[in-house]
Design a protein around this motif. Structure first.
Motif, PDB file in Angstrom:
ATOM      1  N   TYR A 246      38.536  62.484  78.507  1.00 16.31           N
ATOM      2  CA  TYR A 246      37.932  61.167  78.380  1.00 16.31           C
ATOM      3  C   TYR A 246      38.560  60.289  77.289  1.00 16.31           C
ATOM      4  CZ  TYR A 246      34.389  63.882  80.847  1.00 16.31           C
ATOM      5  OH  TYR A 246      33.752  64.723  81.734  1.00 16.31           O
ATOM      6  N   ASN A 247      38.986  60.882  76.181  1.00 16.54           N
ATOM      7  CA  ASN A 247      39.422  60.084  75.036  1.00 16.54           C
ATOM      8  C   ASN A 247      40.537  60.753  74.245  1.00 16.54           C
ATOM      9  OD1 ASN A 247      37.408  57.731  74.662  1.00 16.54           O
ATOM     10  ND2 ASN A 247      36.036  59.484  74.907  1.00 16.54           N
ATOM     11  N   PRO A 248      41.318  59.962  73.503  1.00 18.71           N
ATOM     12  CA  PRO A 248      42.183  60.540  72.470  1.00 18.71           C
ATOM     13  C   PRO A 248      41.286  61.096  71.354  1.00 18.71           C
ATOM     14  CG  PRO A 248      42.714  58.224  72.901  1.00 18.71           C
ATOM     15  CD  PRO A 248      41.411  58.492  73.550  1.00 18.71           C
ATOM     16  N   ILE A 249      41.619  62.270  70.860  1.00 16.31           N
ATOM     17  CA  ILE A 249      40.739  62.921  69.887  1.00 16.31           C
ATOM     18  C   ILE A 249      41.536  63.631  68.791  1.00 16.31           C
ATOM     19  CG2 ILE A 249      38.850  63.300  71.517  1.00 16.31           C
ATOM     20  CD1 ILE A 249      39.824  66.246  71.727  1.00 16.31           C
ATOM     21  N   ILE A 250      40.903  63.791  67.656  1.00 14.54           N
ATOM     22  CA  ILE A 250      41.338  64.776  66.666  1.00 14.54           C
ATOM     23  C   ILE A 250      40.562  66.038  67.016  1.00 14.54           C
ATOM     24  CG2 ILE A 250      41.422  65.415  64.232  1.00 14.54           C
ATOM     25  CD1 ILE A 250      43.273  63.096  64.882  1.00 14.54           C
ATOM     26  N   ALA A 251      41.226  66.935  67.738  1.00 13.66           N
ATOM     27  CA  ALA A 251      40.528  68.096  68.283  1.00 13.66           C
ATOM     28  C   ALA A 251      40.194  69.127  67.207  1.00 13.66           C
ATOM     29  CB  ALA A 251      41.380  68.745  69.372  1.00 13.66           C
ATOM     30  N   TYR A 252      41.071  69.258  66.214  1.00 13.52           N
ATOM     31  CA  TYR A 252      40.853  70.252  65.166  1.00 13.52           C
ATOM     32  C   TYR A 252      41.709  69.835  63.973  1.00 13.52           C
ATOM     33  CZ  TYR A 252      39.570  75.058  63.612  1.00 13.52           C
ATOM     34  OH  TYR A 252      39.037  76.141  62.967  1.00 13.52           O
ATOM     35  N   ILE A 253      41.173  70.045  62.795  1.00 15.28           N
ATOM     36  CA  ILE A 253      41.902  69.764  61.569  1.00 15.28           C
ATOM     37  C   ILE A 253      41.405  70.731  60.509  1.00 15.28           C
ATOM     38  CG2 ILE A 253      40.242  67.968  60.909  1.00 15.28           C
ATOM     39  CD1 ILE A 253      42.588  66.496  59.560  1.00 15.28           C
ATOM     40  N   GLY A 254      42.299  71.212  59.675  1.00 18.42           N
ATOM     41  CA  GLY A 254      41.871  72.143  58.638  1.00 18.42           C
ATOM     42  C   GLY A 254      42.911  72.347  57.576  1.00 18.42           C
ATOM     43  N   VAL A 255      42.455  72.815  56.435  1.00 22.07           N
ATOM     44  CA  VAL A 255      43.310  73.183  55.299  1.00 22.07           C
ATOM     45  C   VAL A 255      43.053  74.650  54.999  1.00 22.07           C
ATOM     46  CG1 VAL A 255      43.806  72.782  52.854  1.00 22.07           C
ATOM     47  CG2 VAL A 255      43.264  70.846  54.354  1.00 22.07           C
ATOM     48  N   VAL A 256      44.109  75.424  54.795  1.00 23.02           N
ATOM     49  CA  VAL A 256      43.939  76.852  54.502  1.00 23.02           C
ATOM     50  C   VAL A 256      43.299  77.008  53.129  1.00 23.02           C
ATOM     51  CG1 VAL A 256      45.871  77.491  55.998  1.00 23.02           C
ATOM     52  CG2 VAL A 256      46.273  77.093  53.560  1.00 23.02           C
ATOM     53  N   PRO A 257      42.526  78.077  52.917  1.00 18.69           N
ATOM     54  CA  PRO A 257      41.749  78.219  51.679  1.00 18.69           C
ATOM     55  C   PRO A 257      42.564  78.070  50.395  1.00 18.69           C
ATOM     56  CG  PRO A 257      41.057  79.858  53.277  1.00 18.69           C
ATOM     57  CD  PRO A 257      42.242  79.169  53.869  1.00 18.69           C
ATOM     58  N   ALA A 258      43.791  78.581  50.360  1.00 18.27           N
ATOM     59  CA  ALA A 258      44.581  78.545  49.131  1.00 18.27           C
ATOM     60  C   ALA A 258      44.939  77.137  48.691  1.00 18.27           C
ATOM     61  CB  ALA A 258      45.865  79.363  49.316  1.00 18.27           C
ATOM     62  N   HIS A 259      44.826  76.180  49.585  1.00 14.90           N
ATOM     63  CA  HIS A 259      45.249  74.815  49.256  1.00 14.90           C
ATOM     64  C   HIS A 259      44.123  73.795  49.359  1.00 14.90           C
ATOM     65  CE1 HIS A 259      49.444  75.858  48.794  1.00 14.90           C
ATOM     66  NE2 HIS A 259      49.390  76.550  49.923  1.00 14.90           N
ATOM     67  N   ARG A 260      42.886  74.265  49.401  1.00 13.19           N
ATOM     68  CA  ARG A 260      41.761  73.332  49.430  1.00 13.19           C
ATOM     69  C   ARG A 260      41.524  72.743  48.041  1.00 13.19           C
ATOM     70  NH1 ARG A 260      38.122  77.329  53.271  1.00 13.19           N
ATOM     71  NH2 ARG A 260      39.194  76.798  55.227  1.00 13.19           N
ATOM     72  N   GLY A 261      40.937  71.561  48.022  1.00 11.19           N
ATOM     73  CA  GLY A 261      40.616  70.920  46.753  1.00 11.19           C
ATOM     74  C   GLY A 261      41.720  70.070  46.181  1.00 11.19           C
ATOM     75  N   ASN A 262      42.810  69.881  46.918  1.00 14.33           N
ATOM     76  CA  ASN A 262      43.940  69.097  46.420  1.00 14.33           C
ATOM     77  C   ASN A 262      44.100  67.749  47.135  1.00 14.33           C
ATOM     78  OD1 ASN A 262      44.969  71.088  44.521  1.00 14.33           O
ATOM     79  ND2 ASN A 262      45.545  72.283  46.334  1.00 14.33           N
ATOM     80  N   GLY A 263      43.132  67.407  47.986  1.00  9.07           N
ATOM     81  CA  GLY A 263      43.210  66.137  48.685  1.00  9.07           C
ATOM     82  C   GLY A 263      44.152  66.124  49.866  1.00  9.07           C
ATOM     83  N   TYR A 264      44.634  67.299  50.291  1.00 11.86           N
ATOM     84  CA  TYR A 264      45.586  67.335  51.410  1.00 11.86           C
ATOM     85  C   TYR A 264      44.947  66.916  52.731  1.00 11.86           C
ATOM     86  CZ  TYR A 264      48.748  69.973  48.330  1.00 11.86           C
ATOM     87  OH  TYR A 264      49.582  70.371  47.312  1.00 11.86           O
ATOM     88  N   ILE A 265      43.623  67.114  52.856  1.00 10.41           N
ATOM     89  CA  ILE A 265      42.976  66.808  54.133  1.00 10.41           C
ATOM     90  C   ILE A 265      43.171  65.343  54.521  1.00 10.41           C
ATOM     91  CG2 ILE A 265      40.727  66.284  53.095  1.00 10.41           C
ATOM     92  CD1 ILE A 265      41.344  68.135  56.434  1.00 10.41           C
ATOM     93  N   ASP A 266      43.175  64.447  53.525  1.00 11.51           N
ATOM     94  CA  ASP A 266      43.339  63.023  53.823  1.00 11.51           C
ATOM     95  C   ASP A 266      44.713  62.741  54.433  1.00 11.51           C
ATOM     96  OD1 ASP A 266      40.837  62.720  52.740  1.00 11.51           O
ATOM     97  OD2 ASP A 266      41.517  61.741  50.906  1.00 11.51           O
TER      98      ASP A 266
END
Length: 316
Positions: A246-266
């Motif tokens: 039906y639509n264009p989607i962001i189906a899945y997004i994630g950051v591995v635990p060792a690199h969380r908290g650094n703003g990489y998700i943005d």
């Protein structure tokens, strides 16, 4: 199969020729039913109506992935908002019980019930009453609230943050490449469905199952799928831009635990958004649990707006 209870007739529709009848109750999916029947995502015997005379007072329908023999999701359940239908919750219960007995294979767990609702539904008296009536009916047939989710949308013209240079991106190499990263991302996940999966299987099994049930079925280009790395090549996370039925989607997004908290998700979200926006799409959809506050805030920073919510109910 047709069931008659007092003045109520309950039956599946006969086919596409009865879509006008089925669509007498409003919902955003109404315009999709013809295409769903054509593609095999729905079947007439999965689309039930409750009638008083020739008046539609309730309806229910299930959805599946094309080719599946059993329904995957109960996604349509509506009750007419008529003053004379003071028993509308009871009507809904009767329709659900009758239709489920015919549609859901005996001895199996009923598919999850999902319903899209306005983002402010609790503050709108009419919307809240309609939703609470439906909820009362599904709860009377054994369902319980599993999670509430935000439905999010990026619209053309919304600024996309420019790359910072901290991360590089490469296409996902193959199934094993992505499944391994998905399994890492499941550590500490705040997603309710993933947490439930992890009570029954390992992270590797959950990742493989989701890949095969969902990602493998996307027909949009695989080279849209991107792994984010540090300049030296170490994976930081990934994003799966795709186009579902039906639509264009962001189906899945994630950051591995060792690199969380650094703003990489943005930056990872911006890359996925950039890939889809380059296809001149009319919108990009995404969703996340209301309880996944870090992800919800990342989407907000990325220019996504909350245009709906989704209520998910499950049976034990």
């Amino acid at each position: 199969m047709t069931a008659v209870q007092h003045d109520l007739t309950m039956r599946p529709i006969t086919g596409r020729e009865e879509l006008d009848l089925f669509c007498r109750l409003p919902y955003g999916f109404n315009g999709e039913f013809a295409g769903d029947l054509e593609s095999g995502r729905r079947h007439p015997h999965w689309m039930w109506v409750a009638l008083r005379g020739d008046r539609l007072v309730a309806r229910v329908a299930w959805w599946s992935r094309p080719g599946d023999a059993t329904p995957f999701l109960l996604d349509v359940f509506d009750l007419a908002d008529c003053p004379e239908d003071t028993d509308r919750v009871d009507i809904g219960v009767r329709l659900l019980k009758t239709a489920m007995a015919e549609v859901v294979p005996e001895g199996t767990r009923p598919p999850e019930y999902g319903r899209y609702v306005p983002p402010d539904w609790r503050d709108d008296a009419a919307a809240r009453r309609a939703i609470e009536d439906r909820v009362a009916a599904v709860e009377q047939v054994g369902a319980r609230l599993f999670v509430e989710r935000l439905r999010l949308e990026w619209r053309p013209g919304t600024p996309i943050p420019a790359p910072s240079g901290r991360l590089a991106f490469r296409p996902v190499r193959d199934r094993d490449d992505l499944v391994a990263l998905m399994a890492q991302v499941l550590e500490g996940t705040l997603d309710a469905h993933s947490r439930d999966d992890l009570t029954r299987m390992s992270a590797g099994q959950a990742a493989a199952e989701q890949y095969e049930a969902e990602f493998e079925r996307y027909t949009s280009p695989r080279d849209w799928w991107q792994v984010a790395t540090l300049p030296g090549g170490e994976p930081v996370g990934f994003v799966i831009p795709a186009h579902n039925s039906y639509n264009p989607i962001i189906a899945y997004i994630g950051v591995v635990p060792a690199h969380r908290g650094n703003g990489y998700i943005d930056e990872i979200l911006a890359e996925g958004t950039r890939i889809l926006a380059a296809q001149d799409v009319p919108r990009i959809r995404a969703s996340t649990d209301t309880g996944n506050i870090p992800m919800a805030k990342a989407f907000e920073r990325g220019g996504y707006v909350n245009f709906e919510r989704e209520l998910n109910y499950t049976w034990p």
